[in-house]
Enzyme design. Structure first.
Site, short mmCIF file in Angstrom:
data_model
loop_
_atom_site.label_atom_id
_atom_site.label_comp_id
_atom_site.label_asym_id
_atom_site.label_seq_id
_atom_site.Cartn_x
_atom_site.Cartn_y
_atom_site.Cartn_z
N HIS A 137 0.84 -1.21 0.00
CA HIS A 137 0.00 0.00 0.00
C HIS A 137 0.87 1.26 0.00
O HIS A 137 0.63 2.19 -0.78
CB HIS A 137 -0.91 -0.02 1.23
CG HIS A 137 -1.71 1.23 1.45
ND1 HIS A 137 -3.03 1.36 1.04
CD2 HIS A 137 -1.37 2.42 2.03
CE1 HIS A 137 -3.45 2.55 1.37
NE2 HIS A 137 -2.47 3.22 1.96
N GLU A 138 1.88 1.28 0.85
CA GLU A 138 2.75 2.46 0.93
C GLU A 138 3.59 2.63 -0.33
O GLU A 138 3.81 3.74 -0.81
CB GLU A 138 3.66 2.38 2.16
CG GLU A 138 2.91 2.33 3.49
CD GLU A 138 1.94 3.47 3.67
OE1 GLU A 138 2.18 4.55 3.10
OE2 GLU A 138 0.93 3.29 4.38
N HIS A 141 1.58 4.31 -2.98
CA HIS A 141 1.54 5.77 -2.83
C HIS A 141 2.76 6.41 -3.50
O HIS A 141 2.63 7.45 -4.17
CB HIS A 141 1.51 6.15 -1.35
CG HIS A 141 0.15 6.09 -0.73
ND1 HIS A 141 -0.97 6.67 -1.29
CD2 HIS A 141 -0.28 5.53 0.44
CE1 HIS A 141 -2.02 6.47 -0.52
NE2 HIS A 141 -1.63 5.77 0.54
N GLU A 205 -6.42 6.76 -1.25
CA GLU A 205 -6.34 5.63 -0.33
C GLU A 205 -6.99 4.39 -0.95
O GLU A 205 -6.46 3.28 -0.85
CB GLU A 205 -7.01 5.96 1.01
CG GLU A 205 -6.25 6.96 1.86
CD GLU A 205 -4.85 6.49 2.20
OE1 GLU A 205 -4.67 5.31 2.56
OE2 GLU A 205 -3.91 7.31 2.08
#
Length: 277
Positions: A137-138, A141, A205
């Site tokens: 997930h990070e 980003h 997100e």
């Protein structure tokens, strides 16, 4: 990210923000009789660049993050990150660890020069597949340049608020209360722009969740991680009181009234539901 609805909403919000920025730049150019080019350079290059550099440094400093050594304690995190970066065709970011008071993680910087910070509380809470979901997930980003997107949005808010302040001052005819009125108007303008910026943040997100699901092959590990992170944060105070850092985190532990109004994250329950569907 394949969700057409999210893509369309992001496109609409992005277009509105760009329209506000362009209108403000044109006004400043006309009001002061200067070329549009230096206005564009200042507001698109210099201001965001300064905010980006300062924001990255402050995020690391305020979280108390330290370099994550490649020893027996963290070797599995480094190997996991390297494998994900190979799959995502991106350079491995710096890995750092921090005592944040709650299980959490965040990314700052950009693809090729990014930093991923994970809390020691997170590392002790999650299973390896759940941690992989959080790291993915990070990394998403960083790959999607989300930090830069948010900095640009915040810069637009700054430019618009300054322009509103100047307009109200010029129209005030030296009214003694003009400064206060101009200040309040500029803050209101910035608040309205930030509503759009926070909308982009919430959409991003969902995008990062979906990208993580695709790269790890299933949404369930990240969904379980979000459940544990949310439960693990209950009744615990975050050691990070910087709202900018909390906005970057995979789980925003800031429960202040302002944060509830300007939410940077969609409800955790909805994120979990989307990951499992």
């Amino acid at each position: 990210m394949n969700d057409l609805g999210l893509q369309l909403r992001m496109a609409v919000v992005g277009t509105v923000l760009f329209g506000l920025y362009l209108a403000t730049a044109l006004f400043v150019s006309a009001a002061f009789g200067i070329s549009l080019v230096p206005v564009l350079i200042l507001s698109i290059v210099l201001l965001p660049a300064g905010q980006y550099k300062l924001g990255k440094w402050l995020a690391i400093r305020s979280s108390g993050a330290e370099e994550m050594p490649e020893d027996a304690r963290f070797q599995h995190v480094h190997r996991m990150t390297e494998s994900l970066c190979d799959d995502m065709d991106m350079d491995k970011p710096r890995l750092m660890v921090a005592k944040m008071g709650v299980p959490n993680a965040f990314a700052t910087g950009r693809k090729g020069a990014g930093v991923v910070v994970v809390s020691s509380e997170l590392l002790s809470l999650l299973e390896d597949d759940e941690l992989e979901g959080v790291i993915a997930h990070e990394l998403a980003h960083l790959k999607n340049r989300d930090t830069i997107t948010m900095v640009l949005g915040q810069s637009i808010g700054t430019v618009v608020s300054y322009a509103v302040f100047i307009v109200v001052q010029l129209l005030g005819d030296d009214n003694p209360g003009g400064f206060i009125v101009a200040y309040v108007a500029s803050m209101l303008a910035n608040f309205l722009v930030m509503l759009f910026v926070m909308a982009i943040s919430r959409y991003r997100e969902y995008v990062a969740d979906d990208d993580a699901r695709q790269y790890i092959g299933s949404g369930d590990p990240l969904a379980r991680a979000l459940e544990k992170i949310s439960a693990g944060a209950e009744g615990r105070e975050s050691a990070v009181d910087d709202s900018g850092v909390n906005a970057l985190c995979i789980f925003n532990a800031d429960r202040s009234l302002l944060q509830q109004i300007l939410s940077t994250h969609p409800p955790t329950e909805k994120r979990i539901e989307r990951l499992r569907n």
